[in-house]
Motif scaffolding. Structure first.
Motif, PDB file in Angstrom:
ATOM      1  N   ALA A 103      44.416  60.668  44.303  1.00 50.48           N
ATOM      2  CA  ALA A 103      45.634  60.716  43.513  1.00 50.48           C
ATOM      3  C   ALA A 103      46.483  59.494  43.801  1.00 50.48           C
ATOM      4  O   ALA A 103      46.470  58.972  44.917  1.00 50.48           O
ATOM      5  N   PHE A 104      47.231  59.050  42.808  1.00 50.18           N
ATOM      6  CA  PHE A 104      48.208  57.999  43.039  1.00 50.18           C
ATOM      7  C   PHE A 104      49.462  58.675  43.579  1.00 50.18           C
ATOM      8  O   PHE A 104      50.022  59.559  42.942  1.00 50.18           O
ATOM      9  N   ASP A 105      49.879  58.270  44.757  1.00 51.77           N
ATOM     10  CA  ASP A 105      51.061  58.873  45.375  1.00 51.77           C
ATOM     11  C   ASP A 105      51.914  57.771  45.973  1.00 51.77           C
ATOM     12  O   ASP A 105      51.466  57.054  46.868  1.00 51.77           O
ATOM     13  N   VAL A 106      53.133  57.641  45.473  1.00 55.00           N
ATOM     14  CA  VAL A 106      54.042  56.610  45.970  1.00 55.00           C
ATOM     15  C   VAL A 106      54.315  56.816  47.457  1.00 55.00           C
ATOM     16  O   VAL A 106      54.548  55.846  48.191  1.00 55.00           O
ATOM     17  N   ASP A 107      54.249  58.051  47.931  1.00 55.10           N
ATOM     18  CA  ASP A 107      54.463  58.317  49.352  1.00 55.10           C
ATOM     19  C   ASP A 107      53.336  57.742  50.209  1.00 55.10           C
ATOM     20  O   ASP A 107      53.564  57.332  51.348  1.00 55.10           O
ATOM     21  N   ASP A 108      52.117  57.696  49.664  1.00 51.85           N
ATOM     22  CA  ASP A 108      51.035  57.022  50.388  1.00 51.85           C
ATOM     23  C   ASP A 108      51.358  55.539  50.555  1.00 51.85           C
ATOM     24  O   ASP A 108      51.085  54.960  51.611  1.00 51.85           O
TER      25      ASP A 108
END
Length: 134
Positions: A103-108
């Protein structure tokens, strides 16, 4: 020798991020999070120890070697290491999203860049102790 370590690290990182057993289990899923600190907040809200270690700390640990090794190979400032950590992390997040292996996750992105920064700080500490030559 450091360059070889860096190449091996990048190979292991890409294996874990794209080809590991976990990635096979989420293959085909399309999800994303563009809201900063949403996933990080959920890590702490549903804290059971394991999730915090695997996801929260794991993201930072995955990029700490990048922040540590990069300034040994190339002369780098803290800001540049953060910038390169961001670019690598963004590339990984986009590739995982488009190839449907995560998944694309800005938190990553936030955690990975923090990991790169932590690695750079480790580099500074060791350099100041004179275990690494300039």
């Amino acid at each position: 020798m450091i360059t070889i370590c860096f190449a091996v690290y990048i190979g292991i990182l890409f294996y874990l991020l794209f080809f590991s057993a976990y990635r096979k289990s989420v293959e085909g899923a399309v999800s994303y999070n563009f809201i900063p600190f949403q996933t990080i907040g959920q890590y702490f809200y549903s804290f059971d120890g394991l999730a915090l270690t695997d996801q929260f700390i794991g993201n930072m640990l995955a990029f700490a070697p990048f922040g540590f090794l990069l300034p040994i190979i190339f002369v780098m400032t803290f800001t540049r290491v953060l910038g390169y950590s961001f670019l690598l992390s963004l590339s990984v997040e986009l590739a995982q999203f488009f190839f449907r292996v995560g998944a694309f996750d800005v938190d990553d992105l936030i955690l990975n860049v923090a990991g790169g920064g932590i690695g750079f700080l480790g580099y500074i500490v060791i350099k100041k102790s004179r275990l690494i030559s300039s």
